[in-house]
Design a protein around this motif. Structure first.
Motif, short mmCIF file in Angstrom:
data_model
loop_
_atom_site.label_atom_id
_atom_site.label_comp_id
_atom_site.label_asym_id
_atom_site.label_seq_id
_atom_site.Cartn_x
_atom_site.Cartn_y
_atom_site.Cartn_z
N SER A 87 1.02 4.08 1.67
CA SER A 87 0.10 5.19 1.42
C SER A 87 0.78 6.53 1.24
O SER A 87 0.48 7.28 0.29
CB SER A 87 -0.91 5.27 2.59
OG SER A 87 -1.67 4.09 2.68
N GLY A 130 -1.10 11.17 -6.67
CA GLY A 130 -2.53 11.45 -6.85
C GLY A 130 -3.01 12.71 -6.18
O GLY A 130 -4.20 12.87 -5.93
N THR A 179 0.83 -1.21 0.00
CA THR A 179 0.00 0.00 0.00
C THR A 179 0.86 1.26 0.00
O THR A 179 0.70 2.14 -0.84
CB THR A 179 -0.92 0.00 1.24
OG1 THR A 179 -1.67 -1.21 1.26
CG2 THR A 179 -1.86 1.18 1.21
N SER A 200 -5.31 1.77 -1.43
CA SER A 200 -5.55 0.59 -2.25
C SER A 200 -4.45 -0.45 -2.02
O SER A 200 -3.31 -0.11 -1.73
CB SER A 200 -5.58 0.97 -3.73
OG SER A 200 -4.33 1.51 -4.14
N SER A 257 0.67 0.44 -13.08
CA SER A 257 0.59 1.77 -12.48
C SER A 257 1.76 2.02 -11.54
O SER A 257 2.43 3.07 -11.62
CB SER A 257 -0.74 1.91 -11.73
OG SER A 257 -0.80 3.13 -11.04
N CYS A 258 2.03 1.07 -10.64
CA CYS A 258 3.11 1.25 -9.67
C CYS A 258 4.48 1.30 -10.34
O CYS A 258 5.33 2.12 -9.98
CB CYS A 258 3.08 0.13 -8.63
SG CYS A 258 1.62 0.15 -7.57
N PHE A 272 0.52 8.17 -2.55
CA PHE A 272 -0.46 9.23 -2.72
C PHE A 272 0.15 10.48 -3.34
O PHE A 272 -0.57 11.34 -3.85
CB PHE A 272 -1.11 9.58 -1.39
CG PHE A 272 -2.26 10.52 -1.53
CD1 PHE A 272 -3.38 10.17 -2.27
CD2 PHE A 272 -2.23 11.77 -0.93
CE1 PHE A 272 -4.44 11.04 -2.42
CE2 PHE A 272 -3.28 12.65 -1.06
CZ PHE A 272 -4.40 12.28 -1.81
N GLY A 299 -10.38 10.17 -5.53
CA GLY A 299 -8.94 10.27 -5.75
C GLY A 299 -8.14 9.86 -4.53
O GLY A 299 -7.07 9.27 -4.64
N TRP A 304 -7.10 6.08 -3.60
CA TRP A 304 -5.86 5.50 -4.15
C TRP A 304 -4.80 5.32 -3.07
O TRP A 304 -3.97 4.41 -3.13
CB TRP A 304 -5.35 6.42 -5.26
CG TRP A 304 -3.98 6.11 -5.78
CD1 TRP A 304 -2.89 6.92 -5.73
CD2 TRP A 304 -3.54 4.92 -6.45
NE1 TRP A 304 -1.80 6.33 -6.31
CE2 TRP A 304 -2.18 5.09 -6.77
CE3 TRP A 304 -4.16 3.73 -6.81
CZ2 TRP A 304 -1.44 4.12 -7.41
CZ3 TRP A 304 -3.41 2.76 -7.45
CH2 TRP A 304 -2.08 2.96 -7.74
N ALA A 357 -2.52 -2.65 -11.40
CA ALA A 357 -1.75 -2.10 -10.29
C ALA A 357 -0.25 -2.22 -10.55
O ALA A 357 0.53 -1.30 -10.23
CB ALA A 357 -2.12 -2.82 -8.99
#
Length: 284
Positions: free
Chosen positions: A51, A58, A49, A248, A136-137, A55, A242, A245, A133
């Motif tokens: 976070s 985003g 994650t 996630s 994206s990552c 983030f 948003g 994200w 994912a």
């Protein structure tokens, strides 16, 4: 009047390695090695994650959809939503621990008539989600690496094809590492976990120390600035979307359920701590 369990339900539970009370039974033909410790499962969950780092990619949407309040209240609302989902998911992961994760849970709790088709659809949705994912990552990491190169060499301009090739290289490195050195993944995850927390503390301290001008609290909590073009109500919902994200990937530890001892306890702990640490670090 309570409904008597159907024979097919009991047979399905026994075939899947569970008693009728939902407690994990010992599976005699288990093949996977217990290579993860409880700490390494927590580390895997948090780094999946991550976070506060993720983030950063985003921020644009919630800032455009409300400014400071859109960001801070969007993160709080999204954190509450994901905490509620996480609590329910952790309960199911505790009752039905399996490396299959969602599709196995769906198979266990759905009615016998539709459980196969529902589990099939869920499994493919999970595969698509994991592929998206991963892309994206990896693209986020590849872009961040090239941004650092640009920071060190201002004359350099990153091209799209360079980002793509770096993305492919990261995929190859990940595949080789997990294929040839699976026992090292747990220790590597623990190292990255502590590095991430140390980086969070260092980043927070550095930003507070070097910022000459501090913004008043009203900028964060009161000055709602909607630059999205949507109405304020829709803009705030977009800000919350948003912010989701940031949380996630909390399902990650469920896929290690067959590689850790006592998964009915350790997997839910990893989910709870991931959500809690994610909310704390991303709000800070």
């Amino acid at each position: 009047m309570t409904k008597e369990p159907e024979p097919s339900d009991s047979l399905s539970l026994q075939a899947s390695g569970y008693t009728e009370k939902g407690v994990t039974a010992h599976v005699e033909n288990e093949k996977l090695v217990k290579r993860y410790s409880p700490l390494s499962v927590i580390a895997f969950a948090f780094t999946t994650t991550n976070s506060w780092v993720v983030f950063g990619s985003g921020l644009a949407v919630p800032l455009a959809c409300g400014g400071g309040p859109g960001l801070i209240y969007g993160l709080i609302a999204a954190g509450v939503v994901m905490a509620v989902i996480g609590v329910g998911f952790a309960e199911l992961a505790s009752a039905f621990p399996s490396a299959g994760g969602q599709y196995h849970i769906v198979y266990m709790i759905f009615p016998p008539r539709v459980r196969r088709s529902a589990a099939f659809v869920t499994a493919w949705l999970t595969i698509i989600y994991i592929m998206a994912a991963l892309a994206s990552c990896n693209f986020f990491v590849a872009s961040s690496i090239l941004d650092l190169v640009t920071l060190w060499h201002p004359s350099y301009e990153a091209e799209a094809w360079q980002t793509y090739l770096l993305h492919i290289l990261l995929c190859i490195v990940g595949f080789v590492a997990t294929s040839l050195y699976p026992t090292a993944i747990g220790r590597l995850g623990i190292t990255v976990f502590w590095l991430s927390l140390a980086g969070f503390v260092a980043s927070l301290a550095t930003i507070l120390a070097v910022s000459e001008k501090k913004q008043p609290g009203s900028v964060v909590f009161q000055d709602y600035q909607n630059a999205s073009g949507w109405s304020d109500g829709w803009a705030f919902f977009m800000a919350i979307t948003g912010c989701l994200w940031a949380y996630s990937g909390v399902d990650g530890p469920t896929h290690l359920a067959e590689e850790v001892h006592n998964p009915s306890r350790n997997v839910p702990i990893a989910i709870f701590l991931t959500i809690g640490l994610g909310i704390i670090t991303v709000l800070a």
